[in-house]
Design a protein around this motif. Structure first.
Motif, short mmCIF file in Angstrom:
data_model
loop_
_atom_site.label_atom_id
_atom_site.label_comp_id
_atom_site.label_asym_id
_atom_site.label_seq_id
_atom_site.Cartn_x
_atom_site.Cartn_y
_atom_site.Cartn_z
N GLN A 14 -36.69 -15.59 16.14
CA GLN A 14 -36.77 -14.19 15.73
C GLN A 14 -35.37 -13.62 15.58
O GLN A 14 -34.58 -13.63 16.52
CB GLN A 14 -37.56 -13.38 16.76
CG GLN A 14 -37.67 -11.90 16.39
CD GLN A 14 -38.46 -11.11 17.40
OE1 GLN A 14 -39.65 -10.87 17.23
NE2 GLN A 14 -37.81 -10.70 18.47
N GLU A 15 -35.08 -13.13 14.39
CA GLU A 15 -33.77 -12.54 14.14
C GLU A 15 -33.70 -11.12 14.68
O GLU A 15 -32.71 -10.72 15.29
CB GLU A 15 -33.49 -12.55 12.64
CG GLU A 15 -32.10 -12.05 12.27
CD GLU A 15 -31.82 -12.19 10.79
OE1 GLU A 15 -31.42 -11.20 10.16
OE2 GLU A 15 -32.02 -13.30 10.26
N ARG A 16 -34.77 -10.37 14.44
CA ARG A 16 -34.86 -9.00 14.95
C ARG A 16 -36.33 -8.57 14.93
O ARG A 16 -37.10 -9.06 14.11
CB ARG A 16 -34.02 -8.03 14.11
CG ARG A 16 -34.48 -7.94 12.66
CD ARG A 16 -33.59 -7.04 11.83
NE ARG A 16 -34.06 -6.92 10.47
CZ ARG A 16 -33.82 -7.81 9.51
NH1 ARG A 16 -33.10 -8.90 9.79
NH2 ARG A 16 -34.30 -7.64 8.30
N PRO A 17 -36.71 -7.66 15.82
CA PRO A 17 -38.11 -7.19 15.81
C PRO A 17 -38.39 -6.37 14.55
O PRO A 17 -37.54 -5.61 14.08
CB PRO A 17 -38.19 -6.31 17.07
CG PRO A 17 -37.02 -6.70 17.90
CD PRO A 17 -35.95 -7.12 16.94
N ALA A 18 -39.57 -6.54 14.00
CA ALA A 18 -39.96 -5.77 12.82
C ALA A 18 -40.50 -4.41 13.24
O ALA A 18 -40.95 -4.22 14.38
CB ALA A 18 -41.02 -6.54 12.04
N HIS A 19 -40.45 -3.46 12.31
CA HIS A 19 -40.99 -2.13 12.61
C HIS A 19 -42.51 -2.20 12.77
O HIS A 19 -43.09 -1.50 13.59
CB HIS A 19 -40.62 -1.16 11.49
CG HIS A 19 -39.14 -0.90 11.39
ND1 HIS A 19 -38.44 -0.26 12.38
CD2 HIS A 19 -38.25 -1.23 10.42
CE1 HIS A 19 -37.16 -0.18 12.02
NE2 HIS A 19 -37.02 -0.77 10.84
N LYS A 20 -43.13 -3.05 11.97
CA LYS A 20 -44.58 -3.21 12.04
C LYS A 20 -44.89 -4.69 12.14
O LYS A 20 -44.51 -5.47 11.27
CB LYS A 20 -45.24 -2.62 10.79
CG LYS A 20 -46.76 -2.72 10.78
CD LYS A 20 -47.32 -2.11 9.51
CE LYS A 20 -48.84 -2.22 9.48
NZ LYS A 20 -49.42 -1.65 8.24
N ARG A 21 -45.55 -5.08 13.21
CA ARG A 21 -45.81 -6.50 13.43
C ARG A 21 -47.30 -6.76 13.52
O ARG A 21 -48.03 -6.06 14.21
CB ARG A 21 -45.11 -6.98 14.70
CG ARG A 21 -43.60 -7.01 14.60
CD ARG A 21 -42.98 -7.72 15.77
NE ARG A 21 -43.13 -6.97 17.01
CZ ARG A 21 -42.66 -7.39 18.19
NH1 ARG A 21 -42.05 -8.55 18.27
NH2 ARG A 21 -42.83 -6.66 19.26
N ARG A 26 -47.15 -11.29 16.51
CA ARG A 26 -46.64 -10.77 17.79
C ARG A 26 -47.07 -11.64 18.97
O ARG A 26 -46.26 -11.99 19.84
CB ARG A 26 -47.14 -9.33 17.99
CG ARG A 26 -46.62 -8.68 19.28
CD ARG A 26 -47.14 -7.26 19.44
NE ARG A 26 -48.59 -7.24 19.65
CZ ARG A 26 -49.47 -6.77 18.78
NH1 ARG A 26 -49.04 -6.30 17.61
NH2 ARG A 26 -50.76 -6.77 19.03
#
Length: 350
Positions: A14-21, A26
């Protein structure tokens, strides 16, 4: 993406958490140590298998990344979930290989297609549950579409031999192996040598390559040569020796081996025009069914509710009905008493 695993596979970080997963993304996230978050292929598949977006499909035992099932109690389907990714560097290696085929134009087009990551690791790997297999379905389809007539005929004939003569029960050898044999064959030989007169020559060459792959349990993946397609085939010695002997017998018999194939025998004695017409209708129906499944997924929201008013879905359904009516009318002219459109559709797709 970390590709420092078995060739043709990778681990997703994971590069960065998404705003909507999405839930299916998840929940399979795992702690990879040292602050890394990894997406587990095994947990991803479990999460997807737990959901049943198609209530009329009966699911069967999972086979690798595939979720086999039966639609309406009649049609057997294989569903493979995958994540799209972009890695043109792998296809760029095709341009560096000395080859007779494909042309630079085809390679450039193939490079424009995305790759897919399927949730299956290398069998026996320490990190099998975390690994993803890199696939190039769209690019490979484009390559197959650019085979010439003789190459395509060899491909079809080898697949028929696999299905009707060797008959693998546990997918020790698949049509994917056959595809790679034909792609290597096309790349390694001048294109003008593939013609109608040389068909049997190339068919025997393909059979030799298939026999070699069975005996040595070695066949390089066309797109990523470092990956051995036979490495995790599960091929047992007894089956290995039997198939080796079967292929030797076929090559010894010569063109008569073609008569072993039921579809070829049927084509010899049947009128070719109706068969060709029916084959085209069935192929179109198969493509429409696949498009419908894909569109069904795209029109589904997070709660599993499908927007059935979608224009593309409606157009697919209309064309399916048109095809069924065409075949039903033809069957009636031929004296058939079957007139249920769904029965006709199911029979065509079996």
């Amino acid at each position: 993406m970390d590709t420092r695993v078995y060739p043709g596979h990778c681990i997703l970080l994971q590069e960065r958490p998404a705003h909507k997963r999405w839930k299916v993304i998840r929940n399979p996230l795992c702690d990879g140590g040292y602050g890394a978050v990894l997406l587990s292929s095994s947990l991803f598949l479990d999460e997807c298998s737990a959901s049943t977006p198609y209530p009329n499909i009966v699911n069967h035992e999972r086979a690798g990344p595939s979720r086999p099932g039966t639609l309406g109690g009649v049609i057997h389907v294989n569903r493979v979930l995958a994540l799209r990714c972009h890695c043109p560097g792998i296809f760029q290696r095709l341009t560096a290989r000395p080859s007779h085929w494909p042309s630079a134009v085809i390679v450039l087009k193939v490079m424009s297609f995305r790759a897919y990551l399927t949730p299956v690791g290398f069998k026996g790997s320490e990190h099998e549950h975390m690994e993803w297999r890199i696939c190039f379905n769209a690019g490979e389809t484009e390559l197959v579409d650019n085979l010439n007539g003789t190459q395509a005929q060899v491909y079809v004939m080898l697949k028929m031999i696999l299905k009707d003569v060797l008959r693998p029960c546990k997918k020790e050898i698949t049509s994917y192996v056959i595809k790679n044999i034909v792609l290597w064959q096309a790349e390694s030989n001048p294109q003008d040598e593939f013609n109608a007169r040389s068909f049997f020559c190339w068919l025997y060459d393909g059979l030799r390559e298939l026999k070699t792959a069975i005996v040595t349990k070695q066949l390089s993946y066309y797109t990523i040569p470092e990956r051995n397609l036979m490495a995790a085939s599960g091929l047992q010695d007894k089956q290995q020796h039997k198939w080796e002997a079967d292929i030797k017998d076929m090559m010894t018999e010569g063109p008569r081996d073609i008569l072993r194939l039921p579809k070829i025998r049927q084509a010899i004695f049947a009128s070719p025009e109706p068969m060709l017409w029916f084959s085209k209708k069935r192929m179109e129906l198969e493509m429409l069914s696949l498009e419908y499944v894909n569109r069904h997924t795209e029109c589904q929201n997070e709660n599993g509710v499908v927007d059935k008013s979608d224009e593309i879905m409606q157009a697919i359904l209309r064309r399916r009905i048109e095809l069924q009516v065409e075949v039903a009318l033809w069957m009636r002219v031929e004296g058939s008493a079957v007139n249920d459109l769904e029965d006709i559709c199911n029979s065509m797709l079996m």
